[in-house]
Design a protein around this motif. Structure first.
Motif, PDB file in Angstrom:
ATOM      1  N   ALA A 703      40.590  62.264  -5.399  1.00 55.50           N
ATOM      2  CA  ALA A 703      41.866  61.595  -5.664  1.00 55.50           C
ATOM      3  C   ALA A 703      42.006  60.364  -4.805  1.00 55.50           C
ATOM      4  O   ALA A 703      42.477  59.323  -5.252  1.00 55.50           O
ATOM      5  N   ARG A 704      41.592  60.456  -3.533  1.00 56.32           N
ATOM      6  CA  ARG A 704      41.687  59.285  -2.660  1.00 56.32           C
ATOM      7  C   ARG A 704      40.794  58.154  -3.170  1.00 56.32           C
ATOM      8  O   ARG A 704      41.162  56.990  -3.139  1.00 56.32           O
ATOM      9  N   GLU A 705      39.601  58.471  -3.635  1.00 59.29           N
ATOM     10  CA  GLU A 705      38.691  57.436  -4.149  1.00 59.29           C
ATOM     11  C   GLU A 705      39.282  56.738  -5.363  1.00 59.29           C
ATOM     12  O   GLU A 705      39.132  55.545  -5.545  1.00 59.29           O
ATOM     13  N   ILE A 706      39.986  57.494  -6.195  1.00 61.11           N
ATOM     14  CA  ILE A 706      40.576  56.903  -7.398  1.00 61.11           C
ATOM     15  C   ILE A 706      41.675  55.923  -7.030  1.00 61.11           C
ATOM     16  O   ILE A 706      41.805  54.842  -7.592  1.00 61.11           O
ATOM     17  N   THR A 707      42.505  56.260  -6.048  1.00 58.52           N
ATOM     18  CA  THR A 707      43.688  55.458  -5.751  1.00 58.52           C
ATOM     19  C   THR A 707      43.432  54.330  -4.786  1.00 58.52           C
ATOM     20  O   THR A 707      44.274  53.465  -4.622  1.00 58.52           O
ATOM     21  N   SER A 708      42.285  54.316  -4.094  1.00 58.27           N
ATOM     22  CA  SER A 708      42.103  53.347  -3.012  1.00 58.27           C
ATOM     23  C   SER A 708      41.145  52.219  -3.367  1.00 58.27           C
ATOM     24  O   SER A 708      40.638  51.553  -2.487  1.00 58.27           O
ATOM     25  N   LYS A 709      40.868  52.013  -4.631  1.00 53.98           N
ATOM     26  CA  LYS A 709      39.896  50.998  -5.028  1.00 53.98           C
ATOM     27  C   LYS A 709      40.432  49.594  -4.743  1.00 53.98           C
ATOM     28  O   LYS A 709      41.554  49.264  -5.110  1.00 53.98           O
ATOM     29  N   ILE A 710      39.603  48.752  -4.100  1.00 50.92           N
ATOM     30  CA  ILE A 710      39.939  47.346  -3.824  1.00 50.92           C
ATOM     31  C   ILE A 710      38.943  46.478  -4.576  1.00 50.92           C
ATOM     32  O   ILE A 710      37.723  46.620  -4.396  1.00 50.92           O
ATOM     33  N   SER A 711      39.433  45.581  -5.415  1.00 51.41           N
ATOM     34  CA  SER A 711      38.543  44.777  -6.259  1.00 51.41           C
ATOM     35  C   SER A 711      38.375  43.348  -5.770  1.00 51.41           C
ATOM     36  O   SER A 711      37.409  42.691  -6.125  1.00 51.41           O
ATOM     37  N   HIS A 712      39.302  42.843  -4.980  1.00 51.53           N
ATOM     38  CA  HIS A 712      39.231  41.440  -4.551  1.00 51.53           C
ATOM     39  C   HIS A 712      39.653  41.336  -3.081  1.00 51.53           C
ATOM     40  O   HIS A 712      40.639  41.958  -2.667  1.00 51.53           O
ATOM     41  N   VAL A 713      38.900  40.550  -2.304  1.00 53.60           N
ATOM     42  CA  VAL A 713      39.156  40.390  -0.876  1.00 53.60           C
ATOM     43  C   VAL A 713      39.330  38.910  -0.565  1.00 53.60           C
ATOM     44  O   VAL A 713      38.560  38.074  -1.050  1.00 53.60           O
ATOM     45  N   SER A 714      40.328  38.590   0.223  1.00 49.10           N
ATOM     46  CA  SER A 714      40.533  37.217   0.704  1.00 49.10           C
ATOM     47  C   SER A 714      40.138  37.147   2.175  1.00 49.10           C
ATOM     48  O   SER A 714      40.528  38.002   2.968  1.00 49.10           O
ATOM     49  N   VAL A 715      39.357  36.108   2.508  1.00 50.27           N
ATOM     50  CA  VAL A 715      38.950  35.877   3.894  1.00 50.27           C
ATOM     51  C   VAL A 715      39.744  34.685   4.416  1.00 50.27           C
ATOM     52  O   VAL A 715      39.743  33.610   3.806  1.00 50.27           O
ATOM     53  N   VAL A 716      40.450  34.862   5.545  1.00 51.74           N
ATOM     54  CA  VAL A 716      41.303  33.812   6.111  1.00 51.74           C
ATOM     55  C   VAL A 716      40.823  33.511   7.528  1.00 51.74           C
ATOM     56  O   VAL A 716      40.603  34.422   8.331  1.00 51.74           O
ATOM     57  N   GLY A 790      43.947  38.402  -2.415  1.00 53.61           N
ATOM     58  CA  GLY A 790      43.136  39.600  -2.319  1.00 53.61           C
ATOM     59  C   GLY A 790      43.964  40.865  -2.158  1.00 53.61           C
ATOM     60  O   GLY A 790      45.066  40.855  -1.609  1.00 53.61           O
ATOM     61  N   ASP A 791      43.392  41.996  -2.637  1.00 53.90           N
ATOM     62  CA  ASP A 791      44.013  43.292  -2.395  1.00 53.90           C
ATOM     63  C   ASP A 791      44.005  43.604  -0.902  1.00 53.90           C
ATOM     64  O   ASP A 791      44.853  44.360  -0.417  1.00 53.90           O
ATOM     65  N   ALA A 792      43.018  43.057  -0.193  1.00 57.73           N
ATOM     66  CA  ALA A 792      42.966  43.149   1.266  1.00 57.73           C
ATOM     67  C   ALA A 792      42.637  41.764   1.806  1.00 57.73           C
ATOM     68  O   ALA A 792      41.929  40.992   1.170  1.00 57.73           O
ATOM     69  N   VAL A 793      43.159  41.446   2.981  1.00 55.53           N
ATOM     70  CA  VAL A 793      42.935  40.135   3.599  1.00 55.53           C
ATOM     71  C   VAL A 793      42.181  40.353   4.910  1.00 55.53           C
ATOM     72  O   VAL A 793      42.625  41.128   5.763  1.00 55.53           O
ATOM     73  N   VAL A 794      41.027  39.657   5.027  1.00 48.09           N
ATOM     74  CA  VAL A 794      40.208  39.722   6.240  1.00 48.09           C
ATOM     75  C   VAL A 794      40.523  38.510   7.096  1.00 48.09           C
ATOM     76  O   VAL A 794      40.420  37.368   6.637  1.00 48.09           O
ATOM     77  N   PHE A 795      40.947  38.738   8.356  1.00 49.95           N
ATOM     78  CA  PHE A 795      41.245  37.653   9.289  1.00 49.95           C
ATOM     79  C   PHE A 795      40.078  37.506  10.264  1.00 49.95           C
ATOM     80  O   PHE A 795      39.587  38.498  10.815  1.00 49.95           O
ATOM     81  N   LEU A 796      39.651  36.243  10.470  1.00 50.51           N
ATOM     82  CA  LEU A 796      38.610  35.933  11.450  1.00 50.51           C
ATOM     83  C   LEU A 796      39.082  34.791  12.336  1.00 50.51           C
ATOM     84  O   LEU A 796      39.707  33.836  11.852  1.00 50.51           O
ATOM     85  N   SER A 797      38.767  34.885  13.630  1.00 52.73           N
ATOM     86  CA  SER A 797      39.018  33.761  14.526  1.00 52.73           C
ATOM     87  C   SER A 797      38.026  32.654  14.226  1.00 52.73           C
ATOM     88  O   SER A 797      36.940  32.886  13.683  1.00 52.73           O
ATOM     89  N   GLN A 798      38.387  31.406  14.573  1.00 55.39           N
ATOM     90  CA  GLN A 798      37.518  30.259  14.261  1.00 55.39           C
ATOM     91  C   GLN A 798      36.177  30.320  14.969  1.00 55.39           C
ATOM     92  O   GLN A 798      35.210  29.719  14.517  1.00 55.39           O
ATOM     93  N   HIS A 799      36.075  31.031  16.093  1.00 54.10           N
ATOM     94  CA  HIS A 799      34.814  31.144  16.815  1.00 54.10           C
ATOM     95  C   HIS A 799      34.139  32.501  16.622  1.00 54.10           C
ATOM     96  O   HIS A 799      33.176  32.812  17.327  1.00 54.10           O
ATOM     97  N   ALA A 800      34.655  33.314  15.681  1.00 55.31           N
ATOM     98  CA  ALA A 800      34.079  34.633  15.432  1.00 55.31           C
ATOM     99  C   ALA A 800      33.008  34.500  14.355  1.00 55.31           C
ATOM    100  O   ALA A 800      33.316  34.351  13.175  1.00 55.31           O
ATOM    101  N   VAL A 801      31.728  34.535  14.743  1.00 53.02           N
ATOM    102  CA  VAL A 801      30.609  34.389  13.812  1.00 53.02           C
ATOM    103  C   VAL A 801      30.187  35.777  13.338  1.00 53.02           C
ATOM    104  O   VAL A 801      29.905  36.654  14.172  1.00 53.02           O
ATOM    105  N   PRO A 802      30.158  36.038  12.024  1.00 58.33           N
ATOM    106  CA  PRO A 802      29.730  37.361  11.545  1.00 58.33           C
ATOM    107  C   PRO A 802      28.367  37.741  12.110  1.00 58.33           C
ATOM    108  O   PRO A 802      27.420  36.961  12.061  1.00 58.33           O
ATOM    109  N   GLY A 803      28.288  38.958  12.644  1.00 56.47           N
ATOM    110  CA  GLY A 803      27.038  39.401  13.249  1.00 56.47           C
ATOM    111  C   GLY A 803      26.029  39.877  12.242  1.00 56.47           C
ATOM    112  O   GLY A 803      24.842  40.005  12.582  1.00 56.47           O
TER     113      GLY A 803
END
Length: 1018
Positions: A703-716, A790-803
């Motif tokens: 039930a949790r898998e059915i209700t928690s689907k996220i299809s689009h993400v915004s990166v800010v 986005g269904d979820a928004v990802v926040f990154l600092s300007q100096h945070a380089v994805p590892g």
């Protein structure tokens, strides 16, 4: 049918018509006198239909004539009354022409010969062409340079152009002015300006138009000495054909309707008749096969040895050398291996003779019969073959030669031509020893001669000047030793029999190496010209950028002035309103102190109790009692007030306990409601499939898998002067593997001035700019949600380089639990970070290697936790985090000076949501802060920690000194243990006391400043 008029020559100069005048184009001595204009004789060639001035004025006269300003800016015949105005009508035609060639030209190099004021070149430069111009007139050249500066490269001589193959060469209404068109084109060929891909465009008046033929002397364009050649369509096509252009097309310009024709009775060209209604001609030519013939002396050498011989000219090209050999040889076969038969086609058309034949062969002579030639020549070919083809050719040549036959073959001297050899077609380059060794593998006797090119003087009978003559070397005085000069090329004579020694064909003064000196000078000149042109282009670009920046600055200054005026008006309004508010508040405060107001407030708002009755009796008594009596009973009333205050305090404490209990019950109820809203639809859906099954743990997870689907993400990404390292952050975001869901990127920029916005827009990132005066950490994140989808928004600092490439995937994975409101990742320092940054992150709450999910349970009392436990529960690092949009709608960020994530996390937990930490979501982030920055950030953090959780790490001045000493000691041990470099360790130990003092005092000061307003409010 239109009526025909027969054109007639002038008879006014009978003496001149009897002269034998050679046509400068077709070289036939059949020209006829046509007319005289302004003292100049005009002649007509019936064979090629060219009209020309004879005798032509000298180059010196023409130069001085065109240098005059009056030629361009007066009304004299043959000139212009206003050059700009008269040439304006040509611009639309030029634009169409330019647009046509922009789709076909592979490059963007344009040359305008006779560019005058450079109008056309300036237009081309604005459209992205590299523009070059040649202008003979000193006046016009000066005007062009003043107008266009470094935008266009201008010169008065073709010889001063940079060696470069142009894509488009223009001669617009120019070729009729040129005294020797062949010489002009030969100069362009010698500079490498014309190649197979070059497009030539020529416009000129039509000398076989109706007006030109019907009245030759009065024709508007017959005005020598400015116009020296008058081309028809036939003669213009012949000129370009003689210059070996393969694709030549001539069409008419400015056509008008004619009721009759005008022709000369001894001309019958259908090409000219087809464009007789046109005042002008347009010629397009391309695919030139023209080559220079610097190997001509080699053919003279071969001619001396080919008398009565059977000759094979290998690599004959257009056949000029083969024709020269046929003058003395018995028979000559010209062979070319080029896959393009155009060269041999020209050879067959131009070089005709009974002893001369041409063949196209790609087998290097393998199919020809053995011992069928006495002489084989191979000039300017051998170096273009690879090593395998070279050996195959030499083997065939040895087989094809008669027993006493000779092979004459040339190759460039690599030492002499190394600095100037830019021919990519030279595949099998060999030096002199290799050349001799290679030839010796196939022939018993090899004699290698050198070829020098030097200045010389010929003394001979005039009848012999066109023949090969023998000259003698001038050794100079006996005291001077001649310099040893290297040849530019080698010519080898190869045979199976001994080779006789002839006298040298040419002998020169060996005291000066003309080739090496000239090549060195030309190479240096070309390098300087190229560098100069590059600097001119750079200067032009910088000038444009400066002008644009000045416009932006001026506009910004005007905006700033307007904003300052607006701010002053607003401040004045605010001041006035504040004064009004203050006066009203003073009035209200005075009113509230009155007994009548207090009596009314008590009666209306307080619940019925003994305290309320006592207060009413007290207030009524006070109102009715005279002032003198009130002063006497004041001690009694003071004791009564104190008793009432104690009673109120106990009641407030009881209310607080009841409110806390009620809050816990409400929290538990909200959690149950959320679980019901989230899980119930999915559980119902699952139960409908199996109505008789019990709800197991597996079904709840489903039930949790059915209700928690996220299809689009915004990166800010929030930025302000992010610097060069920001590009690494964007690259890391672009490289993310999203695992099936879509994404978008938004940059919220606080008026950066260092190119951050330009860099983001180059990466096709959506940019939202905000005013620094309105910046707020919490409200800016609300703005980010409103400008993303986005269904979820990802926040990154300007100096945070994805590892890694799974950063976003790992963050979103935490939302598999539908009660997770937000998730944050792990921060690690870069390899180049100093020891202080590594130590700071080693103790940071977001450096835990294990994932965790935190929430408030109904049985756990938040109020019973210590301040440190509250902080650990609510910790949320928004340097790298993701937040569910539906939670943000319920719990948006509040205005915050600092640590906005902690405030949001605390409220989300209190509302029944969960906070997750995902260490697999790694960002590389740390930056060195100076003392002032460290103090400010630590101060704001601990001020917020006290407001939110009551946390004070340095509670008093007494503990301040102890904390400073303890921190210095601990950090010194850490530096000594973890810093391997001795000098860096000493440097860190020197800086530690000041840094520790600043940070510990900031902790104390932040909590103290937060504590004092809290006391005042209480």
């Amino acid at each position: 049918m239109p009526k025909s008029i027969i054109g007639t020559e002038s008879s006014g100069k009978q003496m001149q018509t009897e002269k034998a005048v050679e046509c400068p184009l077709c070289k036939v001595v059949r020209a006829k006198f046509l007319c005289e204009v302004d003292g100049y004789q005009i002649w007509r060639c019936p064979r090629c239909t060219l009209d020309f001035v004879y005798p032509a004025p000298s180059e010196q006269f023409l130069k001085s004539y065109y240098d005059r300003e009056v030629y361009f800016e007066s009304c004299e015949r043959g000139g212009y009354h206003d050059y700009d105005e008269q040439t304006q009508d040509v611009v639309p035609t030029f634009l169409k022409l330019l647009a046509q060639y922009e789709t076909t030209c592979s490059g963007r190099y344009i040359l305008d010969v006779g560019c005058a004021y450079g109008t056309h070149l300036a237009i081309a430069a604005e459209r992205g062409w590299k523009a070059f111009g040649v202008e003979h007139s000193a006046h016009a050249l000066q005007i062009a340079r003043e107008r266009h500066g470094s935008k266009v490269f201008l010169t008065d001589k073709i010889e001063e152009l940079e060696p470069n193959e142009f894509d488009l060469i223009l001669l617009l209404d120019v070729i009729e002015h040129i005294r020797d068109p062949f010489s002009m084109f030969f100069k362009l060929f010698s500079k490498g300006a014309i190649g197979p891909k070059t497009q030539i465009v020529i416009t000129t008046p039509n000398a076989r138009s109706y007006d030109a033929v019907s009245n030759p002397a009065k024709w508007a364009f017959r005005h020598p000495p400015t116009h020296l050649f008058f081309y028809s369509a036939e003669s213009l096509k012949l000129l370009m054909t003689r210059l070996q252009f393969r694709n030549v097309a001539v069409s008419g310009l400015y056509r008008r309707e004619l009721s009759q024709e005008a022709v000369y009775d001894d001309e019958s060209s259908q090409t000219n008749r087809g464009v007789q209604a046109c005042a002008g001609l347009l010629c397009g030519a391309s695919g030139s096969e023209f080559k220079d013939f610097k190997h001509f002396p080699r053919y003279l050498l071969a001619q001396k040895r080919a008398s009565g011989a059977r000759v094979l000219d290998f690599g004959c090209g257009v056949g000029h050398g083969s024709a020269l050999l046929a003058d003395t040889a018995n028979e000559v076969l010209g062979v070319d291996i080029d896959v393009d038969p155009a060269a041999l086609h020209w050879a067959s058309q131009l070089q005709r003779g009974s002893k001369l034949t041409f063949q196209l062969r790609s087998d290097l002579g393998k199919g020809l019969p053995a011992e069928s030639f006495d002489i084989i020549t191979c000039f300017e070919v051998f170096e273009h073959l690879d090593e395998k083809a070279q050996r195959e050719f030499l083997e065939n040549a040895s087989r094809l030669l008669a027993p006493r036959g000779e092979l004459l073959i040339s190759a460039p001297n690599l030492v002499a031509t190394a600095s100037n050899d830019k021919n990519p077609g030279r595949l099998g380059k060999v030096d002199n020893p290799e050349f001799r060794e290679l030839l010796g593998s196939y022939f018993r006797h090899v004699r290698i001669l050198g070829e020098w090119m030097r200045p010389s003087i010929v003394i001979a009978d005039q009848a012999q000047t066109n023949k090969a003559v023998e000259l003698y070397e001038w050794e100079g005085s006996s005291t001077n030793t001649p310099l040893v000069a290297m040849p530019s090329n080698y010519v080898a004579i190869c045979s199976q029999q001994p080779i006789g020694r002839d006298k040298a064909l040419y002998c020169f003064d060996s005291s000066f190496d003309y080739v090496a000196s000239t090549l060195a000078r030309e190479k240096k000149l070309y390098e300087l010209q190229f560098a100069c042109h590059g600097l001119q282009e750079t200067t032009h670009i910088h000038e444009q950028l400066i002008a644009e920046q000045q416009q932006v600055i001026a506009a910004q200054q005007q905006t700033n002035v307007a904003l300052q005026e607006t701010n002053q008006c607003k401040e004045q309004q605010i001041t006035t309103l504040q004064q009004i508010v203050d006066s009203r508040e003073a009035e209200i405060a005075g009113l509230k102190q009155g007994k009548l107001y207090r009596l009314s407030h008590t009666i209306r708002n307080e619940p019925l109790s003994l305290v309320k009755v006592a207060r009413i009796i007290y207030l009524v008594t006070g109102i009715l009692t005279p002032r003198s009596i009130r002063r006497g009973v004041r001690p009694v009333t003071s004791r009564i007030k104190t008793a009432i205050a104690r009673i109120e305090a106990k009641r407030a404490q009881a209310r607080a306990v009841r409110a806390a209990t009620r809050a816990r019950k409400e929290l538990a109820a909200r959690i149950k409601v959320k679980e019901k809203l989230i899980f119930e639809p999915a559980i119902i859906e699952y139960v409908e499939e199996e109505p008789n099954s019990e709800l197991t743990e597996h079904r709840v997870q489903r039930a949790r898998e059915i209700t928690s689907k996220i299809s689009h993400v915004s990166v800010v990404v929030l930025t302000r002067n992010a610097g060069p390292s920001f590009s690494e952050t964007l690259k890391g975001i672009k490289a993310q593997q999203l695992g099936g869901f879509s994404s978008d990127i938004t940059v919220i920029d606080c008026c950066s001035t260092d190119g951050t916005v330009a860099l983001a827009r180059e990466q096709s990132v959506h940019v939202v700019q905000i005013n620094p005066a309105r910046f707020d950490h919490g409200l800016t994140r609300n703005l980010a949600f409103r400008n993303s989808s986005g269904d979820a928004v990802v926040f990154l600092s300007q100096h945070a380089v994805p590892g890694n490439a799974q950063l976003i995937q790992q963050l979103i994975k935490a939302f598999d639990d539908p009660l997770v409101a937000g998730v944050y990742g792990q921060r690690v320092p870069p390899p180049t970070a100093d020891i202080w940054a590594r130590k700071t992150l080693s103790g940071w709450p977001a450096d835990n290697p294990e994932p965790e999910t935190r929430f408030l349970q109904g049985t756990v009392s938040y109020d019973s936790m210590t301040p440190t436990e509250r902080y650990q529960l609510c910790n949320f690092d928004d340097v790298c985090c993701a937040i569910r949009r539906l939670v943000w709608r319920e719990i948006p960020f509040r205005a915050a000076e600092f640590a906005e994530g902690l405030d949001w996390s605390k409220r989300a937990l209190e509302a029944g949501w969960k906070i997750a930490y995902q260490p697999a979501a790694v960002v590389v982030h740390s930056h060195e802060r100076f003392l002032l920055g460290e103090f400010r950030q630590t101060y704001l953090l601990h001020k917020t920690l006290f407001k939110l959780f009551g946390l004070s790490t340095v509670p008093s001045l007494t503990s301040l000194s102890t904390s400073i000493l303890r921190t210095i000691f601990r950090d010194s041990l850490y530096a000594h243990k973890h810093e391997p470099n001795f000098w860096k360790r000493i440097s860190r130990l020197v800086k530690l006391p000041a840094l520790n003092l600043v940070t510990v005092y900031a902790q104390y000061r932040g909590a103290r400043d937060a504590r004092i307003p809290a006391k005042k409010e209480s």
